[in-house]
Design a protein around this motif. Sequence first.
Motif, PDB file in Angstrom:
ATOM      1  N   GLU A   3       0.807  -1.382   0.173  1.00 13.10           N
ATOM      2  CA  GLU A   3       0.118   0.035  -0.150  1.00 13.10           C
ATOM      3  C   GLU A   3       0.917   1.306  -0.041  1.00 13.10           C
ATOM      4  OE1 GLU A   3      -3.593   0.728   2.142  1.00 13.10           O
ATOM      5  OE2 GLU A   3      -3.495  -0.974   3.014  1.00 13.10           O
ATOM      6  N   ALA A   4       0.380   2.318  -0.696  1.00 12.14           N
ATOM      7  CA  ALA A   4       1.167   3.502  -0.811  1.00 12.14           C
ATOM      8  C   ALA A   4       1.026   4.166   0.557  1.00 12.14           C
ATOM      9  CB  ALA A   4       0.782   4.347  -1.693  1.00 12.14           C
ATOM     10  N   PRO A   5       2.096   4.804   1.044  1.00  9.99           N
ATOM     11  CA  PRO A   5       2.126   5.344   2.521  1.00  9.99           C
ATOM     12  C   PRO A   5       1.497   6.760   2.139  1.00  9.99           C
ATOM     13  CG  PRO A   5       4.310   5.454   1.775  1.00  9.99           C
ATOM     14  CD  PRO A   5       3.428   4.615   0.615  1.00  9.99           C
ATOM     15  N   VAL A   6       0.634   6.963   1.805  1.00  3.31           N
ATOM     16  CA  VAL A   6      -0.252   8.221   1.615  1.00  3.31           C
ATOM     17  C   VAL A   6      -1.603   8.400   2.094  1.00  3.31           C
ATOM     18  CG1 VAL A   6       1.263   8.698  -0.440  1.00  3.31           C
ATOM     19  CG2 VAL A   6      -1.031   7.826  -0.820  1.00  3.31           C
ATOM     20  N   ARG A   7      -2.157   9.404   2.318  1.00  5.11           N
ATOM     21  CA  ARG A   7      -3.638   9.367   3.067  1.00  5.11           C
ATOM     22  C   ARG A   7      -4.302  10.448   2.022  1.00  5.11           C
ATOM     23  NH1 ARG A   7      -6.695  12.809   6.508  1.00  5.11           N
ATOM     24  NH2 ARG A   7      -8.302  11.545   7.442  1.00  5.11           N
ATOM     25  N   ILE A   8      -5.257   9.684   0.921  1.00  2.00           N
ATOM     26  CA  ILE A   8      -5.888  10.596   0.230  1.00  2.00           C
ATOM     27  C   ILE A   8      -7.314  11.098   0.904  1.00  2.00           C
ATOM     28  CG2 ILE A   8      -7.109  10.549  -2.182  1.00  2.00           C
ATOM     29  CD1 ILE A   8      -4.448   9.844  -2.297  1.00  2.00           C
ATOM     30  N   ARG A   9      -7.238  12.344   0.930  1.00  6.30           N
ATOM     31  CA  ARG A   9      -8.421  13.181   1.609  1.00  6.30           C
ATOM     32  C   ARG A   9      -9.459  13.335   0.865  1.00  6.30           C
ATOM     33  NH1 ARG A   9      -5.463  18.378   4.670  1.00  6.30           N
ATOM     34  NH2 ARG A   9      -4.091  16.859   5.810  1.00  6.30           N
ATOM     35  N   GLU A  10     -10.846  13.360   1.564  1.00  9.87           N
ATOM     36  CA  GLU A  10     -12.028  13.422   0.715  1.00  9.87           C
ATOM     37  C   GLU A  10     -12.249  14.404  -0.030  1.00  9.87           C
ATOM     38  OE1 GLU A  10     -15.293  12.724   3.150  1.00  9.87           O
ATOM     39  OE2 GLU A  10     -14.627  10.689   4.040  1.00  9.87           O
ATOM     40  N   ARG A  11     -11.550  15.821   0.433  1.00 11.45           N
ATOM     41  CA  ARG A  11     -11.950  16.989  -0.383  1.00 11.45           C
ATOM     42  C   ARG A  11     -10.367  17.372  -0.716  1.00 11.45           C
ATOM     43  NH1 ARG A  11     -17.044  19.019   0.647  1.00 11.45           N
ATOM     44  NH2 ARG A  11     -18.107  18.252   2.110  1.00 11.45           N
ATOM     45  N   PRO A  12     -10.504  18.370  -1.687  1.00 11.96           N
ATOM     46  CA  PRO A  12      -9.053  18.819  -2.363  1.00 11.96           C
ATOM     47  C   PRO A  12      -8.566  19.487  -1.253  1.00 11.96           C
ATOM     48  CG  PRO A  12     -11.151  19.014  -3.965  1.00 11.96           C
ATOM     49  CD  PRO A  12     -11.722  18.582  -2.451  1.00 11.96           C
ATOM     50  N   SER A  13      -7.165  19.529  -1.236  1.00  8.22           N
ATOM     51  CA  SER A  13      -6.309  20.450  -0.674  1.00  8.22           C
ATOM     52  C   SER A  13      -4.916  20.365  -1.231  1.00  8.22           C
ATOM     53  CB  SER A  13      -6.093  19.703   0.860  1.00  8.22           C
ATOM     54  OG  SER A  13      -4.878  20.322   1.629  1.00  8.22           O
ATOM     55  N   PRO A  14      -4.816  21.531  -1.883  1.00 14.14           N
ATOM     56  CA  PRO A  14      -3.670  21.660  -2.662  1.00 14.14           C
ATOM     57  C   PRO A  14      -2.305  21.236  -2.327  1.00 14.14           C
ATOM     58  CG  PRO A  14      -5.275  23.409  -3.076  1.00 14.14           C
ATOM     59  CD  PRO A  14      -5.772  22.678  -1.995  1.00 14.14           C
ATOM     60  N   ARG A  15      -2.001  21.970  -0.983  1.00 16.01           N
ATOM     61  CA  ARG A  15      -0.595  21.662  -0.490  1.00 16.01           C
ATOM     62  C   ARG A  15      -0.837  19.847  -0.225  1.00 16.01           C
ATOM     63  NH1 ARG A  15       1.592  24.346   5.046  1.00 16.01           N
ATOM     64  NH2 ARG A  15       3.586  23.288   5.075  1.00 16.01           N
ATOM     65  N   HIS A  16      -1.472  19.417   0.399  1.00 13.38           N
ATOM     66  CA  HIS A  16      -1.651  17.975   0.600  1.00 13.38           C
ATOM     67  C   HIS A  16      -1.792  17.300  -0.505  1.00 13.38           C
ATOM     68  CE1 HIS A  16      -3.282  13.978   1.978  1.00 13.38           C
ATOM     69  NE2 HIS A  16      -2.334  14.292   3.094  1.00 13.38           N
ATOM     70  N   ASP A  17      -2.476  17.575  -1.769  1.00 10.82           N
ATOM     71  CA  ASP A  17      -2.478  16.782  -2.650  1.00 10.82           C
ATOM     72  C   ASP A  17      -1.196  16.873  -3.613  1.00 10.82           C
ATOM     73  OD1 ASP A  17      -4.996  16.152  -2.304  1.00 10.82           O
ATOM     74  OD2 ASP A  17      -5.929  17.698  -3.652  1.00 10.82           O
ATOM     75  N   ALA A  18      -0.720  17.848  -3.654  1.00 11.75           N
ATOM     76  CA  ALA A  18       0.755  17.969  -4.055  1.00 11.75           C
ATOM     77  C   ALA A  18       1.785  17.027  -3.558  1.00 11.75           C
ATOM     78  CB  ALA A  18       1.380  19.515  -4.319  1.00 11.75           C
ATOM     79  N   ALA A  19       1.830  17.068  -2.239  1.00  4.72           N
ATOM     80  CA  ALA A  19       2.622  16.431  -1.439  1.00  4.72           C
ATOM     81  C   ALA A  19       2.544  14.917  -1.591  1.00  4.72           C
ATOM     82  CB  ALA A  19       2.418  16.507   0.124  1.00  4.72           C
ATOM     83  N   THR A  20       1.048  14.337  -1.969  1.00  4.58           N
ATOM     84  CA  THR A  20       0.822  13.297  -2.139  1.00  4.58           C
ATOM     85  C   THR A  20       1.254  12.637  -3.436  1.00  4.58           C
ATOM     86  OG1 THR A  20      -1.250  13.071  -0.982  1.00  4.58           O
ATOM     87  CG2 THR A  20      -1.099  11.509  -2.748  1.00  4.58           C
ATOM     88  N   VAL A  21       1.006  13.640  -4.697  1.00  7.96           N
ATOM     89  CA  VAL A  21       1.605  13.382  -5.812  1.00  7.96           C
ATOM     90  C   VAL A  21       3.114  13.153  -5.927  1.00  7.96           C
ATOM     91  CG1 VAL A  21       1.832  14.274  -8.235  1.00  7.96           C
ATOM     92  CG2 VAL A  21      -0.369  14.635  -7.142  1.00  7.96           C
ATOM     93  N   THR A  22       3.976  13.958  -5.254  1.00 12.02           N
ATOM     94  CA  THR A  22       5.313  13.803  -5.098  1.00 12.02           C
ATOM     95  C   THR A  22       5.906  12.508  -4.304  1.00 12.02           C
ATOM     96  OG1 THR A  22       5.618  16.182  -4.951  1.00 12.02           O
ATOM     97  CG2 THR A  22       7.347  14.813  -4.221  1.00 12.02           C
ATOM     98  N   ALA A  23       4.995  12.232  -3.292  1.00 12.92           N
ATOM     99  CA  ALA A  23       5.232  10.861  -2.782  1.00 12.92           C
ATOM    100  C   ALA A  23       5.045   9.892  -3.707  1.00 12.92           C
ATOM    101  CB  ALA A  23       4.473  10.663  -1.398  1.00 12.92           C
ATOM    102  N   LEU A  24       4.030   9.675  -4.318  1.00 13.92           N
ATOM    103  CA  LEU A  24       3.553   8.447  -5.118  1.00 13.92           C
ATOM    104  C   LEU A  24       4.740   8.537  -6.344  1.00 13.92           C
ATOM    105  CD1 LEU A  24      -0.291   8.878  -5.635  1.00 13.92           C
ATOM    106  CD2 LEU A  24       1.221   6.882  -4.487  1.00 13.92           C
ATOM    107  N   ARG A  25       5.205   9.807  -6.853  1.00 17.48           N
ATOM    108  CA  ARG A  25       5.976   9.743  -8.000  1.00 17.48           C
ATOM    109  C   ARG A  25       7.391   9.216  -7.567  1.00 17.48           C
ATOM    110  NH1 ARG A  25       5.837  15.132  -9.843  1.00 17.48           N
ATOM    111  NH2 ARG A  25       4.151  14.601 -11.017  1.00 17.48           N
ATOM    112  N   ARG A  26       7.688   9.736  -6.332  1.00 15.90           N
ATOM    113  CA  ARG A  26       9.172   9.098  -5.828  1.00 15.90           C
ATOM    114  C   ARG A  26       9.096   7.482  -5.695  1.00 15.90           C
ATOM    115  NH1 ARG A  26       8.866  11.463  -1.132  1.00 15.90           N
ATOM    116  NH2 ARG A  26       9.530  13.549  -1.948  1.00 15.90           N
TER     117      ARG A  26
END
Length: 351
Positions: A34-57
């Motif tokens: 499982e990817a160690p990220v937490r996908i929130r129910e609502r958009p959060s630009p800062r958190h979503d950008a961090a999620t994309v970066t973590a998944l890409r890494r």
Amino acid sequence: MRVLLVRPTASGGLAAHVDQELALLESAGRRVAEAPVRIRERPSPRHDAATVTALRRIVRGAGEPVAVHAHGLRAGALAALAVPRRGGHRLVVTLHNRTVGGVPARAIGAALLRLLARRADTVLAVSPDLAEDARRAGARDVRHAVIPAPRRPEEVGEQRSASAGSGAREATGPGTPVALVALVIARLAPQKGLHDLLDAAALLRGEEVRILVAGDGPLERDLAARISAEDLPVDLLGRRQDVPDLLRRADLVLSAARWEGQPVALQEALLAGRAIVATDAGGTRWVTGTAAHLVPVGDAEALAAAVSTLRAPLARRRAETASRRRARELPRAEDLLAQLEEILAPAPRRW
């Protein structure tokens, strides 16, 4: 090929489905995490950008092709931004729910769907309407998501006990004469069409029908107030841990849902051999086939009329036979595993 699961913040059937996928792939010897990220129910630009970066890494650091399987619209869109288009990686997205809310929410949902649809190798949909939405958004390969039926250790539905119905009827109160017990298994939320259910109950008043609702949720107080004010033949049982017993004791299972994916409650009803009346919502027909009496969404009169027809014992027995027959056709865990292996690590093409 390694498999990386991306799950949203969710509970209930969606969470159980991801848990089952993880367990099946592990038992089959696949390298899955499982990817160690937490996908929130609502958009959060800062958190979503961090999620994309973590998944890409994670994907780029794997040193080999990775099959990313994201569950849900937001998880799928963020994964689509993260998974490189080169390097042999795959992206699979399972769509579990419709986007609800006002115009802004639906517009954002449509944009996210276009993003993931155009980048995903395969989109799995739990209902026909979600599949059609994905195709219109540009998805190249859209398939029916396999949702295995629950399996219980005890045999249910093959034979009804001599006292069938007695336990559920006791829940309506001592001495209450009831000719037909209809069971609803649902979260008390707007999606489940519970005010339509109460409209149908009002039409059934005087027909010796009692409706039992197993579940809790945000509409509980509102529903209870209406049931009391209108003296409706409905009992709210709250969250229950004895659903198999309730199924055995009920005469039929009822669903007034306004939208469904592939409802587990109706799978359980089929396995229990119960007659079913339900709205033709979302993926309900994918679950019940021709076994259920399906009525239009929001049509309380049709719902009440369908329940009335099942007061006849012969009609009920025929419906129970149809449910048991359909239960034998429901997908199993091995069917889900076969689908996962086909889409996450497809065989190379032969030219």
